[in-house]
Scaffold this active site. Structure first.
Site, short mmCIF file in Angstrom:
data_model
loop_
_atom_site.label_atom_id
_atom_site.label_comp_id
_atom_site.label_asym_id
_atom_site.label_seq_id
_atom_site.Cartn_x
_atom_site.Cartn_y
_atom_site.Cartn_z
N ASP A 1 37.81 33.14 44.63
CA ASP A 1 37.87 34.31 43.75
C ASP A 1 39.38 33.72 42.79
O ASP A 1 40.42 33.47 43.53
CB ASP A 1 38.69 35.57 44.66
CG ASP A 1 39.13 36.46 44.11
OD1 ASP A 1 39.25 36.60 42.72
OD2 ASP A 1 39.67 37.48 44.56
N LYS B 1 44.72 33.65 33.76
CA LYS B 1 43.28 34.28 33.55
C LYS B 1 43.01 35.01 32.37
O LYS B 1 42.02 35.05 31.70
CB LYS B 1 43.04 34.86 34.92
CG LYS B 1 41.60 35.69 34.97
CD LYS B 1 41.31 35.95 36.28
CE LYS B 1 40.05 36.80 36.52
NZ LYS B 1 39.70 37.35 37.66
#
Ligand code: AMP
Length: 608
Positions: free
Chosen positions: A21, A85
């Site tokens: 993740d 991100k």
């Protein structure tokens, strides 16, 4: 640190596939150990599974990652990167809003975001690679084996550029991405919801800085993302700031004093966490104490949670469902630990959400479950996504031959055969398109490529086999092969590159709205093309074998030809088809005589 050694695998036992993740705030790595059933998250020496997604950049390369980088950030904000991100797959203009107040130095004129530290620049995938390397080292040390194959999760709304950037990051970290999986799909997998025969799942993901809600459909192990909605700038951090603003007057903190307010925000975050376990807590600033109850926190959070409720309603509306159609609700993200958040979601959907698994770890666990499924080759559960729009190629006249239909489960493969239109044609021009409309000009053009070098043959003799393959990450490969000569060509295209969900929806809606008209247009174009082909063939036959015509035949053929020409000029599809049939009927005896002559000629001088 232990040196990774290859696991002593029995012959035929597949290499483990790890789940990662790669989060905005925290990242995790997990696996399902050989022989085990449940996913396990790898922890650091303090027993912490989460690695802060923060990276120090130096003029020589990436430095500290995780908590150590977090500690360096106040002193070196211009070279410690958090939330990388948000920058993946972006151009500098895409992230202007995010970076307006950022101390990072971004090269404004580059095609992709580049973070500058002195003479050196870093792309977001390079920064993410540092996080992945650290996760990899952690898993290798604990599992005592090399980590090379991984499943990495991405937000459902990530486009191709963002997905590609994630894969690039993994490659830079020496990892092979076996599959990218949507985060909500991973969360649903962790709860075993892939076993639902036909169900609808809502995934409510409220982290520190982002909120997403996704509505998934699960059918026979295939997940389809029906709708996603959210706010990339709403999360637990906003709870902390709202609480700090609420408490500042009582605690004597001046909200305009940046340092003092930041310290209060940190204190509030601690109090908020504490209130997930107890009913009341106390905050102290400069000797002043303030009691805070769950009920009071609830009052502060209500307006923020109302924003998430709006997004949930929107997502349900987009998915054309109501809350009562949802069979399961999954909670993801640290902020769902606040009991009031869980009860708020329960009220919203009218059912108790699934929250037994650690909401911080559930996505990584789901990625590990997916890794195990891929490793053991349980093919019935391999199909985890669908192709959102049909894919095909343009045919003569601008129509579309659909090869992969919308909502086909991926990975998938389909093929169709085509032939040449004109005599002596030595090349095919292939135009790959995406969309639901009948005419290629109304669809999205994905790629054009050419298959050339065919020997000049009569029309209809060459057979072109076109194969479409979509890999598990949604990347399309088109292969074209002429069967007689074996000549082939291929192209790799990215079907959803740059398409937002809204655009996909608009394309689907346009396909439905214009379906009837498009169909008629296509019929008309095809009829006209067929008429031209028939007329050309008739003229050719007349010239070549006029001596075979019997009494009255020429006149009947000329009449039928003129009638077909008139129908073609009028553009009436149905009439054109009728006239083609009529010409065909009139020409059949003549065509049979021509065929006999051709056979006799071919056999001349040969003994049978
Ligand atoms: P995530 O981005 O999913 O890691 O979530 C981080 C957010 O979860 C932060 O805003 C944290 O303050 C919040 N959080 C973590 N633990 C708790 C807890 N026990 N109760 C309430 N919020 C929490």
């Amino acid at each position: 640190m232990a040196t990774p050694i290859p696991l002593d695998l029995d012959e035929g036992v597949a290499e483990p596939i790890f789940g990662i993740d790669l989060g905005t705030t925290n990242s995790l790595i997990a696996w399902v150990p050989p022989g085990g059933n449940d996913p396990v998250v790898f922890c650091d020496e303090r027993g912490e599974g989460r690695l802060r997604s923060v990276v120090e950049l130096t003029t020589l390369g990436t430095g500290a990652v995780g908590d150590e980088a977090v500690r360096l950030q106040p002193a070196a904000p211009d070279r410690v990167v958090s939330s990388v991100k948000r920058l993946m797959g972006m151009s500098p203009s895409d992230v202007q809003r995010d970076l307006a107040k950022s101390p990072l130095c971004i090269d404004a004129d580059a095609a992709v975001v580049r973070i500058r530290v002195g003479e050196k620049t870093y792309t977001p995938p390079e920064v993410s690679a540092a996080i992945l390397k650290k996760l990899r080292a952690r898993a290798e040390a604990a599992a005592m084996l090399q980590v090379s194959k991984v499943v990495v999760t991405v937000p459902a709304y990530f486009n191709d550029a963002e997905r590609q950037a994630t894969k690039d990051a993994a490659r830079m970290a020496g990892l092979q991405v076996v599959r990218l999986v949507n985060e909500p799909t991973a969360a649903a997998l962790a709860y075993g919801l892939h076993r639902l025969v036909d169900g609808r799942v809502a995934v409510y993901d409220l982290g520190g800085g982002t909120f997403d809600v996704s509505i998934l459909r699960v059918k026979d192990g295939v997940f389809e993302v029906l709708a996603t909605c959210g706010d990339t700038h709403l999360g637990g951090d906003d709870f902390d700031r709202a609480l700090a603003t609420h408490l500042a007057p009582d605690l004597g903190v001046d909200p305009t004093d940046v340092r003092a307010f930041a310290a209060l925000v940190t204190l509030c975050e601690g109090a908020k966490r504490a209130l997930s376990a107890v009913d009341e807590t106390t905050l102290e600033v400069n000797g002043k104490a303030r009691r805070l109850s769950r009920a009071e926190l609830q009052g502060v959070l209500t307006p923020l949670l109302a924003l998430t409720a709006g997004a949930c309603t929107q997502a349900l509306e987009d998915a054309k469902l109501s809350a009562s159609d949802v069979d399961a609700v999954v909670l993801v993200g640290g902020s769902t630990r606040t009991p009031f958040v869980a009860s708020f979601v329960a009220t919203l959907f009218g059912r108790t959400p699934l929250c037994d698994l650690n909401p911080d770890e559930v996505v990584a666990q789901g990625a590990a479950v997916q890794g195990q499924i891929l490793m053991t080759g349980a093919t019935d559960k391999l199909l985890l996504d669908v192709c959102p729009l049909s894919l095909g190629i343009e045919t003569m006249g601008g129509g579309v031959a659909r090869i992969i239909h919308r909502n086909s489960a991926i990975p998938t493969k389909a093929k169709d055969a085509f032939t040449t239109y004109a005599d002596g044609q030595t090349a095919f021009l292939l135009h790959v398109v995406q969309g639901e409309r009948e005419m290629s000009s109304d669809c999205r053009s994905l790629a054009r490529f050419k298959l050339s070098g065919l020997p000049p043959l009569a029309a209809g003799l060459a057979t072109l086999e076109v194969t479409f393959l979509i890999d598990p990450d949604g990347i399309l490969r088109v292969e074209a092969r002429e069967l007689m000569t074996g000549i082939e060509a291929a192209v790799e295209v990215k079907p959803t590159y740059g398409l937002s969900d809204t655009e996909v929806e608009a394309m689907l809606a346009a396909g439905l709205a214009h379906a009837e008209r498009d169909f008629q247009t296509r019929l008309q174009v095809e009829a006209r093309l067929e008429a031209e082909r028939v007329l050309q063939a008739t003229r050719g036959a007349f010239e070549a074998d006029a001596d075979l015509l019997q009494a009255g035949e020429a006149e009947a053929l000329i009449t039928a030809t003129l009638q077909l020409e008139a129908a073609t000029a009028a553009g009436d599809g149905a009439l054109i088809r009728d006239r083609i049939l009529e010409l065909d009927r009139v020409a059949t005896p003549f065509a049979e005589r021509r065929m006999n002559r051709a056979i006799a000629k071919a056999l001349k001088g040969k003994r049978v």
